[in-house]
Design a protein around this motif. Sequence first.
Motif, PDB file in Angstrom:
ATOM      1  N   LEU A  10       0.826  -1.194  -0.048  1.00  0.00           N
ATOM      2  CA  LEU A  10      -0.051   0.020   0.034  1.00  0.00           C
ATOM      3  C   LEU A  10       0.826   1.307  -0.083  1.00  0.00           C
ATOM      4  N   THR A  17      -2.746   0.828  -5.315  1.00  0.00           N
ATOM      5  CA  THR A  17      -3.544   0.790  -4.016  1.00  0.00           C
ATOM      6  C   THR A  17      -3.681   1.847  -3.403  1.00  0.00           C
ATOM      7  N   ALA A 194     -10.451   1.452   0.709  1.00  0.00           N
ATOM      8  CA  ALA A 194      -9.265   0.912   0.537  1.00  0.00           C
ATOM      9  C   ALA A 194      -9.481  -0.599   0.599  1.00  0.00           C
ATOM     10  N   VAL A 197     -10.397  -1.536  -2.744  1.00  0.00           N
ATOM     11  CA  VAL A 197      -9.499  -1.550  -3.956  1.00  0.00           C
ATOM     12  C   VAL A 197      -8.566  -2.748  -3.834  1.00  0.00           C
ATOM     13  N   ILE A 198      -8.396  -3.107  -2.225  1.00  0.00           N
ATOM     14  CA  ILE A 198      -7.540  -4.474  -2.101  1.00  0.00           C
ATOM     15  C   ILE A 198      -7.926  -5.574  -2.471  1.00  0.00           C
TER      16      ILE A 198
END
Length: 465
Positions: A10, A17, A194, A197-198
């Motif tokens: 990240l 990301t 987040a 997205v991951i």
Amino acid sequence: MRLRPALAGLWAMNSLTRRLVILTTLWVSLGLGMIAWFVVRTDEQQIQSTADARLASLLDAVVAATSFDPATGPVLTRPVADPEFERPLSGHYWQLTGPGGIQVTSRSLWDSRLGPPLREPAEGVRARSMQGPRGEDLRVLERDVQIDSRFGRVPISVQVAFAREGTADEIADLRSNVILAFALLGTGLVAVVALLVIWGLRPLRRTQQELAEVRQGRRLHIDVVAPIEIAPLVTEIEALIEQNRATVERARNHVGNLAHALKTPIAVLRNALEAGDMAGARVQSATLERLVQHHLRRARAGALAGSAGAESAPLAVAEALGTALRRLTAARGIQIRVAGEAEARVRADSQDLTEMLGNLMENACKYGSGRVAVRVSLVNAGRIAILVEDDGPGLAEGDDGAVLLRGVRLDEAKPGSGLGLAIVGDLASLYDGTLTLERSTRLGGLAARLELPGRLASEKYQGPD
């Protein structure tokens, strides 16, 4: 879901990301910040308007109860319905100012006084701020009125004041609550984005892992079930893997075929040299050279097969070859006719296409009696056919497979090595094409049909399914 590698990446500088999370954080912060400012601003105005409306109502009540006594000055004929005016220094005050500066105040002012009233504007309610007896900030409304008395109408200034502390505390509580609520909302939104997205990039990480395993030899294919957004990428990677594997396999086969093909000529050459047979040695040397050249061409075609941008115009190549062969066969009067689809394009290197068509057209001129015809046509979507016909003796039944073998010549009276048609077949197979031999229905001789992947120039290429 493996969050640890994803969270570790990240903070990488080139992390998708990280970029998405930072952009989301900035956008959410900006958007929620503007909304929070608007909400706080609107509520502050509403709270202040409510406080002013209450203050104006009390001002009207004080004005309604105001009278004038010539002996004592301004008086209230009845108490105002707010107990805070009776409690000393409560922050709620009223004050009456009559002719000659005579002042009457609420008990809450005790022995203090509000500031003198303003005189402008003379009509209507005036609003201002001033300091109270405890040093507090006051919101003051005042109005000039005319009170009837025995001596006529008497001017009196009426002032009502509220301390801003209560309103300020209410606004501060509102501001802190709104900021806290929007901060929690923004944090939650960023965290959810987040995680999304991951989770959304998980197929890419899985693809990278399986690709590394393919490179390390631990698996043969990529087995990721990819979403439609990256499915074309995974398909192209898998196709590249297969192409590389096929290239390696072709190289291995070329080496084996070359070794096998050279074994006998080398043994014959050695025996010829030992016996002093120089003529036989030269024949075997020429054979070796032809074999080496043949396998070099195959290796080159194998490297170019499937490469992007390898596209040629078969009609133009056939016309150029026809012009050259007409000169070479002028003494025999061979008529070479080339026709077909000018927009046809085949997926083959131009040098390899020249090699294939050159062998077919030269073979037709060699065995034909006087006429050779070449026609280029679109077979179906994604396939181009090149038909080379002659009026020679053609093939006997059952010989079509034999002539495609290296070194096989059905007519030993004609010069040649027997590698021409074999080279064409090998090159065609490397480009996912085919070579078929049959009797020509138009000219009566041999009809060599070469099919290769291709398209018309005005269309997009469609690869094999």
